[in-house]
Scaffold this motif. Structure first.
Motif, PDB file in Angstrom:
ATOM      1  N   ILE A  19     -14.993   4.658  73.368  1.00  0.00           N
ATOM      2  CA  ILE A  19     -14.433   5.646  74.288  1.00  0.00           C
ATOM      3  C   ILE A  19     -15.093   5.636  75.665  1.00  0.00           C
ATOM      4  N   TRP A  48     -13.837  14.259  72.255  1.00  0.00           N
ATOM      5  CA  TRP A  48     -13.585  13.652  70.952  1.00  0.00           C
ATOM      6  C   TRP A  48     -14.549  14.281  69.940  1.00  0.00           C
ATOM      7  N   PRO A  79      -5.968  15.947  64.055  1.00  0.00           N
ATOM      8  CA  PRO A  79      -6.629  14.896  64.832  1.00  0.00           C
ATOM      9  C   PRO A  79      -6.088  13.520  64.441  1.00  0.00           C
ATOM     10  N   GLN A  80      -6.331  12.552  65.303  1.00  0.00           N
ATOM     11  CA  GLN A  80      -6.003  11.159  64.997  1.00  0.00           C
ATOM     12  C   GLN A  80      -7.293  10.364  64.862  1.00  0.00           C
ATOM     13  N   ILE A  82      -9.489   7.378  65.585  1.00  0.00           N
ATOM     14  CA  ILE A  82      -9.630   6.282  66.545  1.00  0.00           C
ATOM     15  C   ILE A  82     -10.267   5.082  65.872  1.00  0.00           C
ATOM     16  N   THR A  94      -9.758  12.124  67.606  1.00  0.00           N
ATOM     17  CA  THR A  94      -9.278  12.883  68.745  1.00  0.00           C
ATOM     18  C   THR A  94      -9.432  14.380  68.450  1.00  0.00           C
TER      19      THR A  94
END
Length: 294
Positions: A19, A48, A79-80, A82, A94
């Motif tokens: 990130i 994040w 959330p996703q 990463i 996320t």
């Protein structure tokens, strides 16, 4: 005051490889020893989360959930993932919109809206794709496994239960073993408002380390012993969002499961310094004793 947990350097370096530079780190862990979560922010304020799972089993469950189950919830409803790092049991996520519902000082109408949307999301989760043969077998054996855990829970609770209360728990375990087929699917596993983020208009779900194939009704145990105990309107709202009421067999299974959960709470809560969990178990067990052993 809870001591803040430092983010391991190697986990921070790994996150920054994905990130970019991190300007600030905030400990966002729950108030129990094995919870390890940090909020990261870059120089521009983008955020994040990094989570280090408490065990390899939870890491495996959660990474699998994010990849194969959570997408069924829809955009911005969770959330996703990463990336994940098995060597450190770390997940980089996320940030989903909203804040935990219990901290929102919500009105009764807002709480009903939260429960209705949570019911809708649970339905999506429970129906997230076909189970393969191994998952189907695990799900179909989940109630039996819960019943088989009664002696372990009784051992942990020890003398916090009377002889009559111990027998009540064993009776409910025996009834659970005789429950017929119930709907199965993927369950959240820790389905309660602290894992529901409320943005004022929508709910998102978080914390999928206990997500697994199981009887769908197992996702309602904590709610039955807490939120719905004093607020039947919230229960009605949840089921409205869920799209159906429970079958008679599911209601019977839920009562059995709440009895076993109560015993588990009376062992786990004191040992881990969680009086609210202990209180949940005591209140549920007292209610069942009044109703079953008047």
């Amino acid at each position: 005051m809870r001591e803040k947990k430092p983010l391991p350097d190697r986990v921070r370096r790994w996150a920054e490889e994905r990130i970019g530079p991190v300007a600030s780190v905030r400990d966002a862990s729950h108030n129990w020893d094995r919870s390890r979560v940090w909020e990261l922010a870059d120089p521009g304020g983008a955020r994040w989360y990094v989570k280090v799972s408490p065990s390899a089993k939870f890491f495996t469950r959660e990474t699998r959930a994010y990849r194969h189950v959570v997408p069924a919830l829809g955009h911005s409803r969770a959330p996703q993932l990463i990336d994940s790092r098995a060597e450190d049991l770390a997940l980089l996520l996320t940030v989903a919109p909203g804040a935990p519902a219990p901290g929102g000082d919500l009105s009764s109408a807002s709480w009903r809206s939260v429960h209705e949307q949570a019911g809708m999301l649970c339905a999506r989760l429970h129906e997230a794709g076909e189970l393969d043969s191994a998952d189907q077998a695990e799900a179909e054996g989940a109630l039996q496994a819960a019943a088989d855990g009664v002696e372990k829970h009784l051992g942990r609770a020890g003398d916090r239960l009377t002889g009559d209360e111990q027998q009540l728990a064993r009776d409910y375990a025996a009834r659970l073993r005789r429950v017929g087929p119930v709907p199965v699917g993927y369950v959240h596993g820790d389905n309660q408002p602290r894992n529901w983020l409320w943005s004022g208009s929508a709910v998102a779900l978080v914390d999928f380390e206990r997500t697994r194939p199981a009887a769908r009704v197992q996702d309602l145990v904590i709610l039955a012993g807490t939120e719905w105990f004093d607020h039947p309107d919230r229960e009605r709202s949840f089921h409205r969002g869920y799209g159906r009421r429970l079958t008679g067999v599911e209601r019977h299974a839920l009562r059995c499961l709440t009895a076993l959960d109560a015993v588990n709470c009376l062992g786990w809560g004191p040992a881990n310094g969680h009086p609210e969990v202990t209180a949940r178990g005591r209140r549920t067990l007292d209610r069942l004793m009044r109703e079953d052993r008047p």
